[in-house]
Structures are given as C-alpha cells and as structure tokens.
Design a protein around this motif. Structure first.
Motif, PDB file in Angstrom:
ATOM      1  N   GLY A  15       0.785  -1.096   0.042  1.00  0.00           N
ATOM      2  CA  GLY A  15      -0.089  -0.047   0.013  1.00  0.00           C
ATOM      3  C   GLY A  15       0.905   1.119  -0.128  1.00  0.00           C
ATOM      4  O   GLY A  15       1.975   1.157   0.105  1.00  0.00           O
ATOM      5  N   ARG A  16       0.092   2.341   0.030  1.00  0.00           N
ATOM      6  CA  ARG A  16       0.849   3.736  -0.024  1.00  0.00           C
ATOM      7  C   ARG A  16       1.607   4.086   1.161  1.00  0.00           C
ATOM      8  O   ARG A  16       1.106   3.690   2.390  1.00  0.00           O
ATOM      9  CB  ARG A  16      -0.204   4.863  -0.380  1.00  0.00           C
ATOM     10  CG  ARG A  16      -0.638   4.714  -1.973  1.00  0.00           C
ATOM     11  CD  ARG A  16      -1.642   5.952  -1.947  1.00  0.00           C
ATOM     12  NE  ARG A  16      -0.907   7.225  -1.856  1.00  0.00           N
ATOM     13  CZ  ARG A  16      -1.521   8.247  -2.036  1.00  0.00           C
ATOM     14  NH1 ARG A  16      -2.877   8.424  -2.175  1.00  0.00           N
ATOM     15  NH2 ARG A  16      -0.602   9.281  -1.809  1.00  0.00           N
ATOM     16  N   THR A  46      -1.821  -2.535   7.985  1.00  0.00           N
ATOM     17  CA  THR A  46      -1.842  -1.603   6.560  1.00  0.00           C
ATOM     18  C   THR A  46      -3.161  -0.899   6.933  1.00  0.00           C
ATOM     19  O   THR A  46      -4.012  -1.101   7.707  1.00  0.00           O
ATOM     20  CB  THR A  46      -2.066  -2.177   5.462  1.00  0.00           C
ATOM     21  OG1 THR A  46      -3.369  -3.118   5.207  1.00  0.00           O
ATOM     22  CG2 THR A  46      -0.944  -3.454   5.011  1.00  0.00           C
ATOM     23  N   LEU A  47      -3.367   0.127   6.309  1.00  0.00           N
ATOM     24  CA  LEU A  47      -4.303   1.173   6.509  1.00  0.00           C
ATOM     25  C   LEU A  47      -5.516   0.291   6.093  1.00  0.00           C
ATOM     26  O   LEU A  47      -6.611   0.334   6.654  1.00  0.00           O
ATOM     27  CB  LEU A  47      -4.211   2.350   5.807  1.00  0.00           C
ATOM     28  CG  LEU A  47      -3.108   3.365   6.107  1.00  0.00           C
ATOM     29  CD1 LEU A  47      -3.184   4.594   5.086  1.00  0.00           C
ATOM     30  CD2 LEU A  47      -3.403   4.034   7.641  1.00  0.00           C
ATOM     31  N   GLY A  48      -5.369  -0.448   5.113  1.00  0.00           N
ATOM     32  CA  GLY A  48      -6.535  -1.358   4.544  1.00  0.00           C
ATOM     33  C   GLY A  48      -6.984  -2.402   5.708  1.00  0.00           C
ATOM     34  O   GLY A  48      -8.394  -2.383   5.965  1.00  0.00           O
ATOM     35  N   SER A  51      -8.923  -0.103   8.138  1.00  0.00           N
ATOM     36  CA  SER A  51     -10.176   0.532   7.676  1.00  0.00           C
ATOM     37  C   SER A  51     -11.288  -0.427   7.914  1.00  0.00           C
ATOM     38  O   SER A  51     -12.397  -0.110   7.893  1.00  0.00           O
ATOM     39  CB  SER A  51     -10.032   1.167   6.576  1.00  0.00           C
ATOM     40  OG  SER A  51      -9.757   0.178   5.512  1.00  0.00           O
ATOM     41  N   GLY A  52     -10.932  -1.763   7.892  1.00  0.00           N
ATOM     42  CA  GLY A  52     -12.104  -2.871   7.842  1.00  0.00           C
ATOM     43  C   GLY A  52     -12.712  -2.892   9.262  1.00  0.00           C
ATOM     44  O   GLY A  52     -13.605  -3.528   9.444  1.00  0.00           O
ATOM     45  N   GLU A  53     -11.778  -2.413  10.262  1.00  0.00           N
ATOM     46  CA  GLU A  53     -12.315  -2.559  11.814  1.00  0.00           C
ATOM     47  C   GLU A  53     -12.482  -1.236  12.455  1.00  0.00           C
ATOM     48  O   GLU A  53     -13.080  -0.989  13.370  1.00  0.00           O
ATOM     49  CB  GLU A  53     -11.279  -3.319  12.617  1.00  0.00           C
ATOM     50  CG  GLU A  53     -10.760  -4.692  12.058  1.00  0.00           C
ATOM     51  CD  GLU A  53      -9.984  -5.384  12.999  1.00  0.00           C
ATOM     52  OE1 GLU A  53     -10.250  -5.486  13.941  1.00  0.00           O
ATOM     53  OE2 GLU A  53      -8.724  -5.552  12.412  1.00  0.00           O
ATOM     54  N   LYS A  58      -9.812   4.357   3.847  1.00  0.00           N
ATOM     55  CA  LYS A  58      -8.401   4.430   4.087  1.00  0.00           C
ATOM     56  C   LYS A  58      -7.780   5.836   3.873  1.00  0.00           C
ATOM     57  O   LYS A  58      -7.047   6.157   4.663  1.00  0.00           O
ATOM     58  CB  LYS A  58      -7.699   3.394   2.993  1.00  0.00           C
ATOM     59  CG  LYS A  58      -7.912   1.915   3.384  1.00  0.00           C
ATOM     60  CD  LYS A  58      -6.839   1.344   2.536  1.00  0.00           C
ATOM     61  CE  LYS A  58      -7.073   1.411   0.937  1.00  0.00           C
ATOM     62  NZ  LYS A  58      -6.389   0.618   0.127  1.00  0.00           N
ATOM     63  N   SER A  59      -8.454   6.630   3.185  1.00  0.00           N
ATOM     64  CA  SER A  59      -7.856   7.993   3.012  1.00  0.00           C
ATOM     65  C   SER A  59      -8.036   8.853   4.244  1.00  0.00           C
ATOM     66  O   SER A  59      -7.284   9.592   4.671  1.00  0.00           O
ATOM     67  CB  SER A  59      -8.592   8.631   1.601  1.00  0.00           C
ATOM     68  OG  SER A  59     -10.091   8.690   1.861  1.00  0.00           O
TER      69      SER A  59
END
Length: 298
Positions: A15-16, A46-48, A51-53, A58-59
């Motif tokens: 990821g970024r 990761t941010l991904g 962001s799922g929790e 993500k942004s």
C-alpha cells in the motif's frame, strides 16, 4: 523498538506510504499522534486492515494519522487505540487537550467522550515502573519547566503531558538503550513546544530570573545592573546546544548536584561535567571576551 524513520513504514509493507504529520498539527495533537503512529508502524498492519475494523475509509484513516483534515472524534481514536494496543487513559487526556487546542468547544469534547461509552480492558493505571519513575523525577521536571514556562499551571500541564506521552510510549521507553534519557527527551520536547521562542531560541520565564540573587539586592542601581547582566546571560544561554543548555540551566539556576543532573538527563556524570565545562566556556567567551592589546605589534 522505534522504527529508524517514523515517517515511513517498514520495508515490504503493502500500500501507499503514510506521509508525515502535517505542519499545522498542534503540539498536543502531535503528542498523541506520534505514539499512535509508532504503534501503527510497529504493528505491521496496513491502512486497509485497520479501515476494515474502524469505520473510516483508508484515505480518512491516513488523514487521521497525519493530523490532516478535521480533528477526529474520540470514538474513532479510541477504537484505533484498542486495535493498536495503546492505553486509553493518557490518550484520552491528550486528545481532549488537543481538541481544545484545535478550537473545539468543551461541549463538543464532552459529547464526543460521552457518546463513545466504550468499555476497554486496558489498565486505568500506568505500569508500576512508570509510576515509580514519575514520582522520582516529578519535582525536578517541574523545576526545569519553570525555567521556560510563565506560570505554574503551564508547568504542571507540561509535566503531566510528559507522563501521559511516556505512558503511551512506555514499551518504547523500556526498549530504548536508556529509559531516563528517553523520558528526558519527551520532557524537553514537551516543554520546548510550549516555550516562546525568538529567532528559534527559547526564552526564559520570569521564574528563571527569580532563581538568581536579585532578591538579595536592596540597592536599586545594583538590582538594575544585576538584572541587565542576567538578561545578557539568558540570551547567550539560549544559544547553547540542547545538552549544554539543560545542564547549565539545572546547575546554575537550580544548583542541582552533578549526580542528580546525571540521573535526570540520563547522561553519565562525566558527560554532565563536560557539558557544563563547554557551556561555561562558551558563556564566558561571549559575555567576557578577552581584551585586545591595541598597542601590540602585529
């Protein structure tokens, strides 16, 4: 251990890359963001993943961890803290202060914390060794803060914030080569973030003037002369490197023994003596430059 470059994720993280904290973030905002970012980098997530929790894209999660965008609500911050294993009690105190620093109303702060109503298994009290360190250094940390901050409330807030930041970063403090040095660095950064600066140099508070022998002078002319000399001394002291400034401040302003300064700063007694020697040499060279012999032959 803290990553070598806290603005970049470990090699191989997909990821970024997460960018650095934005310059507009306030000092107390940074105080809780730095440990949260360290915990994020150390987690390997990761941010991904997060962001799922956490109910954020993500942004938006990236914005939160960079201090960008709107100041985040406590519900989101506390949820993220749970996922990253950060203690809620010091984090919430710093979050509230930073919210007020970001011009959020007290009503907004209260509504955010009341509506979160999250239960957590995190300890409400800091670790025993953290408490022991804080009790051992608190009064002398306050003295250091008093040299730069204008009133007791600001000094107490700076030391309290220091202890909260240490609690958030306690695992890193214990893993560091020198826990006392780690703690002193947190204190110094916290105090300097609140200290007025002129041309990038810290200003001393009125309390610092009170530490010199002005109160023993009854003659107005003598007091005025001593005050002028003290102001000149402080102006030159502000030019010293960090270690020398801290050592000189504690040794000259507060007359602390070398051994206690060594203990507080996490430096060896030899390093303290060396810093004092070099600092005093610099002060003398500026305040009392050697006289030139105008009649000497070149």
């Amino acid at each position: 251990m803290m990553p070598p470059d806290p603005s970049q994720p470990p090699p191989g993280r997909p990821g970024r890359k997460l960018g650095p904290i934005v310059p507009s973030a306030g000092s107390v905002h940074r105080a809780w963001l730095d440990p949260m970012r360290d915990a994020y980098f150390s987690s390997g997530r990761t941010l991904g993943d997060l962001s799922g929790e956490v109910p954020l894209a993500k942004s938006k999660l990236s914005e939160l961890l960079r201090g960008a965008g709107l100041y985040p609500r406590w519900e989101i911050v506390s949820r993220l803290a749970t996922l990253l294993g950060l203690p809620h009690v010091p984090l919430e105190r710093l979050w509230k202060q930073a919210a007020l620093e970001a011009h959020k109303s007290r009503d907004w702060v209260d509504r955010c914390t009341d509506s979160a109503a999250l239960t957590t298994t995190h300890a409400a009290a800091p670790p025993i060794d953290h408490r022991a360190l804080c009790e051992h250094v608190e009064q002398d940390y306050l003295l250091y803060a008093q040299a730069f901050l204008p009133d007791d409330l600001q000094c107490e807030a700076a030391v309290s914030d220091t202890f909260d930041i240490l609690w958030l970063s306690w695992n890193d403090a214990l893993a560091s080569p020198n826990t006392r040095r780690f703690a002193w660095t947190v204190l110094r950064n916290t105090v300097m973030a609140r200290t007025p600066h002129i041309d990038g140099r810290p200003c001393f508070s009125q309390t610092a003037f009170d530490t010199v022998a002005l109160t023993y002078l009854t003659d107005d002319e003598a007091r005025a002369r001593q005050l002028a000399e003290t102001m000149a001394l402080f102006q030159v002291m502000s030019r010293l490197p960090a270690n020398q400034l801290d050592v000189i401040a504690l040794r000259i302003l507060w007359r602390m023994p070398t051994e206690r300064v060594s203990e507080l700063l996490g430096l060896s007694p030899a390093m303290v003596r060396s810093s004092q020697r070099h600092g005093e040499h610099f002060l003398r060279s500026i305040l009392y430059p050697p006289e030139t012999d105008e009649g000497a032959t070149p």
